[in-house]
Design an enzyme around this catalytic site. Structure first.
Site, PDB file in Angstrom:
ATOM      1  N   ASP A  25      36.960  47.556  47.501  1.00  0.00           N
ATOM      2  CA  ASP A  25      35.556  47.463  47.071  1.00  0.00           C
ATOM      3  C   ASP A  25      34.899  48.680  47.727  1.00  0.00           C
ATOM      4  O   ASP A  25      35.590  49.687  47.980  1.00  0.00           O
ATOM      5  CB  ASP A  25      34.936  46.130  47.526  1.00  0.00           C
TER       6      ASP A  25
ATOM      7  N   LYS B 242      36.372  36.957  48.774  1.00  0.00           N
ATOM      8  CA  LYS B 242      35.855  38.300  49.097  1.00  0.00           C
ATOM      9  C   LYS B 242      35.924  38.474  50.604  1.00  0.00           C
ATOM     10  O   LYS B 242      35.885  37.487  51.343  1.00  0.00           O
ATOM     11  CB  LYS B 242      34.399  38.428  48.616  1.00  0.00           C
TER      12      LYS B 242
END
Ligand code: NDP
Length: 447
Positions: free
Chosen positions: A169, A129
């Site tokens: 995201d 991430k």
């Protein structure tokens, strides 16, 4: 559920000592460790191999300076992150978040959860991430472009189609992925499948935009069906009004539900007639304005400042799709008292531990994010396959694969919850199912 196993308690203590102040990461780790108690009690290899000590430590974490020039010619500086958490079953894979609340702890919780989520999809993807504390609100198109280019000017050296493949995201959608892809291509002189969520003219997959929201509804419908229910005729509240929320609304409506409330970070709207998705898309996707504007389309709807109040709207099913810890214990109690019987998570770690306790205490159906929102990364995995083959599949082909994957994820969570003596606890089922595959690969690879 409590964390009582001595060995796992020791690991949790070390996680907290070694990563002070990373509270979201502590929370995510504790939830997984709690679920693994019956696993280590059943098979000592997971203790003897030290695999759990290893899995809570990222393989690599990168922090970097992102300087960019604003419209006044002034240099601004943000911090960039990429946490490459686990590559046991495939290249690191996970989104990039641009939000002022981003810090190392937030990226680590997201990267850690991504390991198990990606494993659940059955596709060969490791967990990672990244993102930045950059706040795109109020920034011009040019400022966003320059920020994305500067971000990629450092990130490019750490990623690659067989190494690490980031995606979007919060606040990173098709526009930002386009700017970053363009910069990667210029720097490396390669046209490679190094990001997913790309535009359809340069290697993107059909149905990627819809995937997380659609997948959330497919997972939830499977969970509802297994418990004698369905979306049909149900009243639904969806928080957020971004990528996940919009396509969750679309699919839930197609499945026969009525969505009555949505929000952004300023406030929420309630429309007893069902929220008009075309109006939301116009406001959010085209004009990039605030949800309050909805009143210009439907004057009889209500707007309330603050997003927490959305959980006071009575509903049968809640699909939190904004951000982490958006449902706390107090909100969960209100949901339950108003007759909500199902919470299924579009956002990552939508619920605080206190809220989850309330769901279980009230026998509510609970679809945990790792499983329920895995459709986005699943279709990202399918985008990687299409890029490798240099082919594009039809919308129906991708959507059908997504449906199968989400059913398979639900069945796997259900099966593991039963196998380990916690039937109906899909949170434990998801954590266990995701863990077993990665842990066995790590043990085999001795790293
Ligand atoms: P978007 O940026 O498209 O939309 C985010 C929405 O949530 C916006 O309405 C935003 O409001 C709201 N929001 C964001 N942060 C906050 C906050 N701190 N408090 C209140 N509201 C907030 O993001 P996505 O829809 O892509 O992501 C939503 C969630 O889904 C995230 O948790 C993400 O990690 C998760 N997710 C996303 C996937 C994807 O494929 N996109 C895949 C799997 C999970 P505002 O505009 O006012 O900021």
């Amino acid at each position: 559920m409590e964390l009582t196993n001595e060995y796992l308690l020791g690991i949790q203590k070390k996680v907290e000592e070694k990563n002070p102040s990373e509270v979201e990461f502590h929370q995510a780790a504790k939830e997984v460790l709690m679920s693994l108690q019956p696993v280590v009690e059943k098979d000592s290899k997971y203790i003897e191999s030290g695999v759990i000590e290893r899995i809570v430590e990222p393989e690599r974490q990168i922090m970097f300076r992102v300087p960019w020039v604003d419209d006044n010619g002034k240099i601004q500086v943000n911090r960039g992150f990429r946490v490459q958490f686990n590559s046991a079953i495939g290249p690191y894979k996970g989104g990039l978040r641009f939000h002022p609340t981003v810090n190392l702890g937030v990226i680590k919780f997201l990267g850690f959860e991504q390991i198990f989520k990606n494993s659940l999809t059955t596709l060969p993807m490791g967990g990672g991430k990244g993102g930045s504390d950059f706040d795109p609100k109020g920034k011009s198109e040019g400022e966003i472009m320059r920020f994305c280019q500067s971000f990629m000017t450092e990130l490019y050296r750490h990623i690659g189609p067989d190494t690490d493949v980031p995606a979007g995201d919060i606040n990173v959608g098709g526009r930002e992925i386009g700017y970053m892809f363009g910069q990667y291509k210029r720097i490396t002189n390669t046209f490679a499948g190094v990001l997913t969520g790309k535009g359809l003219t340069f290697g993107g997959s059909l149905a990627r935009t819809e995937a997380t929201g659609y997948g959330l509804c497919y997972f939830t419908e499977n969970m509802l069906n297994a418990n004698g229910k369905s979306f049909k005729g149900q009243t639904v509240v969806i928080s957020g009004s971004g990528n996940v929320a919009i396509y969750a609304h679309q699919k839930a409506t197609e499945l026969g539900a009525k969505v009555v409330a949505m929000c952004d970070s300023n406030g929420y709207i309630y429309d007893k007639n069902g929220i008009d998705l075309d109006a939301i898309k116009q406001i959010k996707e085209v004009e990039r304005k605030r949800i309050k504007e909805y009143l210009n389309y439907h004057a009889d709807a209500e707007y309330h400042e603050g997003c927490k109040g959305i959980w006071t709207v009575p509903c049968d099913i809640a699909l939190p799709s904004a951000t982490q810890n958006e449902i706390d214990e107090e909100s969960a109690k209100i949901l339950a008292a108003n007759g909500c019987y199902c919470v299924s998570e579009g956002s990552n770690m939508s619920s605080t531990p206190g809220a989850i306790e309330v769901y279980f205490a009230n026998n509510m159906l609970y679809g945990p994010a790792k499983a329920a929102n895995a459709g986005g990364v699943a279709v990202s995995g399918l985008e990687m396959s299409q890029n490798s083959e240099r082919l594009s599949w039809s919308f129906e082909e991708v959507d059908n694969k997504l449906k199968d994957i989400m059913k398979n994820i639900f069945d796997n969570c259900d099966e593991k919850s039963k196998m380990y003596g916690m039937p109906g606890n899909y949170m434990a089922g998801a954590n266990i199912a995701g863990f077993l595959k990665v842990a066995d690969a790590m043990i085999a690879q001795a790293n």
